[in-house]
Design an enzyme around this catalytic site. Structure first.
Site, PDB file in Angstrom:
ATOM      1  N   GLU A   1       0.846  -1.188   0.000  1.00 34.34           N
ATOM      2  CA  GLU A   1       0.000   0.000   0.000  1.00 34.34           C
ATOM      3  C   GLU A   1       0.889   1.248   0.000  1.00 34.34           C
ATOM      4  O   GLU A   1       1.954   1.273   0.593  1.00 34.34           O
ATOM      5  CB  GLU A   1      -0.868  -0.023   1.264  1.00 34.34           C
ATOM      6  CG  GLU A   1      -1.844   1.118   1.395  1.00 34.34           C
ATOM      7  CD  GLU A   1      -2.695   1.015   2.648  1.00 34.34           C
ATOM      8  OE1 GLU A   1      -3.796   1.567   2.650  1.00 34.34           O
ATOM      9  OE2 GLU A   1      -2.256   0.370   3.627  1.00 34.34           O
TER      10      GLU A   1
ATOM     11  N   LYS B   1      -9.671   1.108  -2.588  1.00 38.05           N
ATOM     12  CA  LYS B   1      -9.886   0.532  -1.264  1.00 38.05           C
ATOM     13  C   LYS B   1     -11.310   0.800  -0.775  1.00 38.05           C
ATOM     14  O   LYS B   1     -11.764   1.939  -0.699  1.00 38.05           O
ATOM     15  CB  LYS B   1      -8.871   1.137  -0.297  1.00 38.05           C
ATOM     16  CG  LYS B   1      -8.865   0.549   1.099  1.00 38.05           C
ATOM     17  CD  LYS B   1      -7.755   1.225   1.915  1.00 38.05           C
ATOM     18  CE  LYS B   1      -7.629   0.655   3.309  1.00 38.05           C
ATOM     19  NZ  LYS B   1      -6.545   1.334   4.059  1.00 38.05           N
TER      20      LYS B   1
ATOM     21  N   CYS C   1      -5.138  -3.581   2.692  1.00 35.41           N
ATOM     22  CA  CYS C   1      -4.941  -3.328   4.116  1.00 35.41           C
ATOM     23  C   CYS C   1      -6.186  -3.590   4.978  1.00 35.41           C
ATOM     24  O   CYS C   1      -6.516  -4.731   5.241  1.00 35.41           O
ATOM     25  CB  CYS C   1      -4.413  -1.901   4.308  1.00 35.41           C
ATOM     26  SG  CYS C   1      -3.579  -1.628   5.909  1.00 35.41           S
TER      27      CYS C   1
END
Length: 278
Positions: free
Chosen positions: A43, A118, A159
């Protein structure tokens, strides 16, 4: 039997795009020289900046981002598939000045094969006193993404998404045999939860989980956990870096293991409707 040599890149990404590329390029070259055909970075590969004003000063579109474009050229030069775990880029949504936290999959010709924004933003108050409000600066995505590769389907996550098993289950049911989890995990949550969450998602989906991570103390003071990890479909860790230093982690994926895990425990076919508790 289909096998795939891969490499995860563990970075300590600097605060400027030029320095970020200079940091990650030799690691990617090392991975390609070691035989990896699919290489994954963490990330925030293009820069890691907490301060909003400083971040906005270098923020641009993915098409104009220095690191994204140089990594496209590097993938083409090396003849590898490259997942930019995420780049922080302009979202492209009028009226919303927040950035996108975007995974970008690049094929071996340097073309963008898939992108994913995301879905779950990191808004937490940790017991250590750390407070994060990613929603203030990152616009969450709107949908799940699965990408075709020469070796099978790759599900894309980033994440904090790791804490949402329904996303990973949906990717697996859509055919993903690999799921990427590029991350910049905090140290308290990494120490407590990182490996457990990665193993759980692999077991639940019968897929490989590929988790390249940011690592160590960054220029802006942020500390990230590192410990990049590859988990097999039965839940065993087959490769990991046991530290928070930049480096390259090699592994070979055997996709027969996906079939073995899913045949042994066919949980993806056992969904039942149920009444929610009142």
């Amino acid at each position: 039997m289909t096998t795939l040599p891969i490499a995860l890149i563990q970075t300590r990404t600097p605060a400027s795009p030029a320095a970020a590329f200079a940091h990650v390029e030799p690691l990617i070259r090392e991975a390609a020289a070691g035989g990896a055909k699919l290489i994954l970075t963490p990330e925030a590969t293009n820069f890691l900046i907490q301060d909003r004003a400083k971040r906005d000063a270098v923020l641009t579109t993915a098409d104009a981002d220095e690191v994204v474009q140089k990594l496209r050229g590097l993938a083409r030069e090396l003849g590898v598939w490259l997942l930019i775990g995420s780049a922080i880029v302009k979202s492209g949504h009028d009226g919303d000045d927040r950035a996108a936290n975007r995974s970008i999959l690049i094929d071996d010709a340097g073309e963008v094969a898939a992108t994913y924004d995301k879905l779950h933003v990191y808004d937490v108050d940790l017991p250590t006193g750390e407070r994060w409000r990613e929603s203030a600066s990152i616009r969450p995505g709107d949908g799940a993404v699965i990408a075709d590769t020469p070796w099978g389907k790759l599900g894309l996550t980033i994440c904090y998404d790791i804490r949402f098993p329904q996303l990973h289950r949906a990717l697996a049911k859509a055919g993903a045999v690999m799921i990427s989890v590029p991350a910049a995990f905090t140290v308290p949550t990494g120490e407590a939860h990182w490996e457990t969450l990665l193993r759980a998602r692999a077991i639940e989906t019968g897929a490989y989980v590929l988790a390249p991570a940011q690592a160590g103390t960054h220029e802006d003071g942020r500390r990230t956990w590192g410990r990049s990890t590859v988990v097999a479909p039965w839940g065993e860790v087959i490769a990991n870096l046991d530290n928070d230093e930049p480096g390259v982690l090699f592994a070979t994926l055997d996709f027969d293991a996906v079939a073995r895990a899913r045949n042994a425990v066919p949980q993806l076919t056992h969904d039942r409707e149920f009444v929610l508790p009142s």
